[in-house]
Design a protein around this motif. Sequence first.
Motif, mmCIF file in Angstrom:
data_model
loop_
_atom_site.group_PDB
_atom_site.id
_atom_site.type_symbol
_atom_site.label_atom_id
_atom_site.label_comp_id
_atom_site.label_asym_id
_atom_site.label_seq_id
_atom_site.Cartn_x
_atom_site.Cartn_y
_atom_site.Cartn_z
ATOM 1 N N PRO A 91 1.199 38.246 6.181
ATOM 2 C CA PRO A 91 0.240 38.897 5.286
ATOM 3 C C PRO A 91 -0.647 39.930 5.974
ATOM 4 N N ALA A 92 -0.762 39.879 7.306
ATOM 5 C CA ALA A 92 -1.653 40.823 7.994
ATOM 6 C C ALA A 92 -1.101 42.240 7.893
ATOM 7 N N GLU A 93 -1.977 43.185 7.596
ATOM 8 C CA GLU A 93 -1.620 44.603 7.494
ATOM 9 C C GLU A 93 -0.964 45.067 8.803
ATOM 10 N N GLY A 94 0.231 45.634 8.689
ATOM 11 C CA GLY A 94 0.887 46.207 9.870
ATOM 12 C C GLY A 94 1.599 45.213 10.757
ATOM 13 N N ALA A 95 1.574 43.906 10.419
ATOM 14 C CA ALA A 95 2.292 42.925 11.247
ATOM 15 C C ALA A 95 3.793 43.139 11.084
ATOM 16 N N PRO A 96 4.540 43.167 12.178
ATOM 17 C CA PRO A 96 5.986 43.384 12.060
ATOM 18 C C PRO A 96 6.658 42.244 11.296
ATOM 19 N N ARG A 97 7.715 42.572 10.549
ATOM 20 C CA ARG A 97 8.556 41.530 9.979
ATOM 21 C C ARG A 97 9.343 40.883 11.116
ATOM 22 N N VAL A 98 9.846 39.684 10.885
ATOM 23 C CA VAL A 98 10.687 39.006 11.872
ATOM 24 C C VAL A 98 12.037 38.723 11.232
ATOM 25 N N PHE A 99 13.097 39.008 11.978
ATOM 26 C CA PHE A 99 14.464 38.736 11.518
ATOM 27 C C PHE A 99 15.076 37.753 12.506
ATOM 28 N N LEU A 100 15.345 36.536 12.025
ATOM 29 C CA LEU A 100 15.831 35.460 12.889
ATOM 30 C C LEU A 100 17.240 35.079 12.443
ATOM 31 N N SER A 101 18.192 35.092 13.379
ATOM 32 C CA SER A 101 19.566 34.742 13.026
ATOM 33 C C SER A 101 20.069 33.657 13.965
ATOM 34 N N GLU A 102 21.136 32.949 13.545
ATOM 35 C CA GLU A 102 21.760 31.940 14.415
ATOM 36 C C GLU A 102 23.261 31.930 14.190
ATOM 37 N N LEU A 103 23.975 31.554 15.251
ATOM 38 C CA LEU A 103 25.434 31.416 15.188
ATOM 39 C C LEU A 103 25.778 30.109 14.474
ATOM 40 N N ILE A 104 26.716 30.174 13.525
ATOM 41 C CA ILE A 104 27.180 28.953 12.847
ATOM 42 C C ILE A 104 28.311 28.388 13.703
ATOM 43 N N SER A 105 27.967 27.506 14.631
ATOM 44 C CA SER A 105 28.944 27.116 15.658
ATOM 45 C C SER A 105 30.107 26.314 15.073
ATOM 46 N N ALA A 106 29.877 25.580 13.992
ATOM 47 C CA ALA A 106 30.956 24.785 13.397
ATOM 48 C C ALA A 106 32.123 25.659 12.938
ATOM 49 N N GLU A 107 31.875 26.955 12.733
ATOM 50 C CA GLU A 107 32.942 27.859 12.298
ATOM 51 C C GLU A 107 33.664 28.505 13.479
ATOM 52 N N CYS A 108 33.260 28.109 14.698
ATOM 53 C CA CYS A 108 33.856 28.707 15.900
ATOM 54 C C CYS A 108 34.863 27.743 16.526
ATOM 55 N N SER A 109 35.524 28.205 17.599
ATOM 56 C CA SER A 109 36.546 27.394 18.257
ATOM 57 C C SER A 109 35.912 26.160 18.904
ATOM 58 N N THR A 110 36.745 25.174 19.191
ATOM 59 C CA THR A 110 36.268 23.946 19.841
ATOM 60 C C THR A 110 35.658 24.266 21.207
ATOM 61 N N SER A 111 36.285 25.167 21.953
ATOM 62 C CA SER A 111 35.763 25.471 23.298
ATOM 63 C C SER A 111 34.402 26.149 23.203
ATOM 64 N N LEU A 112 34.226 27.024 22.218
ATOM 65 C CA LEU A 112 32.910 27.650 22.042
ATOM 66 C C LEU A 112 31.885 26.587 21.638
ATOM 67 N N GLN A 113 32.264 25.717 20.720
ATOM 68 C CA GLN A 113 31.331 24.664 20.284
ATOM 69 C C GLN A 113 30.907 23.791 21.449
ATOM 70 N N ARG A 114 31.850 23.509 22.330
ATOM 71 C CA ARG A 114 31.555 22.649 23.482
ATOM 72 C C ARG A 114 30.555 23.336 24.414
ATOM 73 N N LEU A 115 30.759 24.622 24.620
ATOM 74 C CA LEU A 115 29.871 25.379 25.514
ATOM 75 C C LEU A 115 28.464 25.489 24.916
ATOM 76 N N VAL A 116 28.398 25.751 23.618
ATOM 77 C CA VAL A 116 27.092 25.844 22.950
ATOM 78 C C VAL A 116 26.384 24.486 23.006
ATOM 79 N N ALA A 117 27.144 23.416 22.787
ATOM 80 C CA ALA A 117 26.555 22.067 22.835
ATOM 81 C C ALA A 117 26.014 21.784 24.232
ATOM 82 N N ARG A 118 26.756 22.210 25.270
ATOM 83 C CA ARG A 118 26.288 21.982 26.643
ATOM 84 C C ARG A 118 25.005 22.763 26.921
ATOM 85 N N ILE A 119 24.969 24.028 26.475
ATOM 86 C CA ILE A 119 23.778 24.858 26.676
ATOM 87 C C ILE A 119 22.571 24.200 26.001
ATOM 88 N N CYS A 120 22.756 23.777 24.763
ATOM 89 C CA CYS A 120 21.625 23.204 24.020
ATOM 90 C C CYS A 120 21.190 21.879 24.633
#
Length: 267
Positions: free
Chosen positions: A85-114
Amino acid sequence: MQLTDFFESLWTGYVAVTPQAAVIHAAFTGRGETVVNDHVAFRTFDQPPLSMACLEPHLLALGYRRHAPYEFPLKRLRACAYVHPAEGAPRVFLSELISAECSTSLQRLVARICASTDAGLPASAALFCVGRPWPAVTWEEYLQLRAESEYAAWVAALGLRANHFTVSVNALRGFESVREVVDFVAGLGFRINEDGGRIKGGPEVLLEQAATLADQLPIGFAAGEEHVIPTCYYEFARRYPDADGHLYQGFVAASADRIFTSTRAAG
Ligand code: NI
């Protein structure tokens, strides 16, 4: 955390890996412009403690509120825009990877990172400026991620930080259009994202955008290796009033889809 401290910390972390942004910003102020941020964007994974669900409460605590959700099925991403609500405050755009739609190896790596991101994370919006609080992935893992999802590789290597800041073209006095801004930035020697054309969107969708290509910097990987990879880019946006005369506050998925490629590795 105060809003101004939040954006100062973000900007400091951002220009450290995006030297072009400091040069472009200085070129605008050198022409007597006051640079206003239209929005700042973040990328993350969809697993705790890094997921949007874990990050969002810190934005709400700063006074942001949800504006609208977005989906990018081809990139396997979901996103949400937040406004303040503050005048001139930047908007924020937040995105995330939907890991369940990715390969098993990618999911494993993301799970390890997290899983290796421990409980020592800041319990405030400082989390958005924390960088990479997990052990560095190997160069091979980075390349494996990048082959499947450029977005996932970017998050794994660079962590939580502003992916881009965006100059509000509406707030510039000496530039009439995004095209003029792009010509100015290209004239400074910076490369512009050409994916789908230099100018994305326009008055018909109430939002016109363009972006540079990300800087390329040496970044640390496991075993003490360093490799030059795309870091962050600078964006330029002009908003148009809707039928009721209110300046459009949202985003345009088709345009954002093209701008995501600003961090693609040079071919
Ligand atoms: Ni953006």
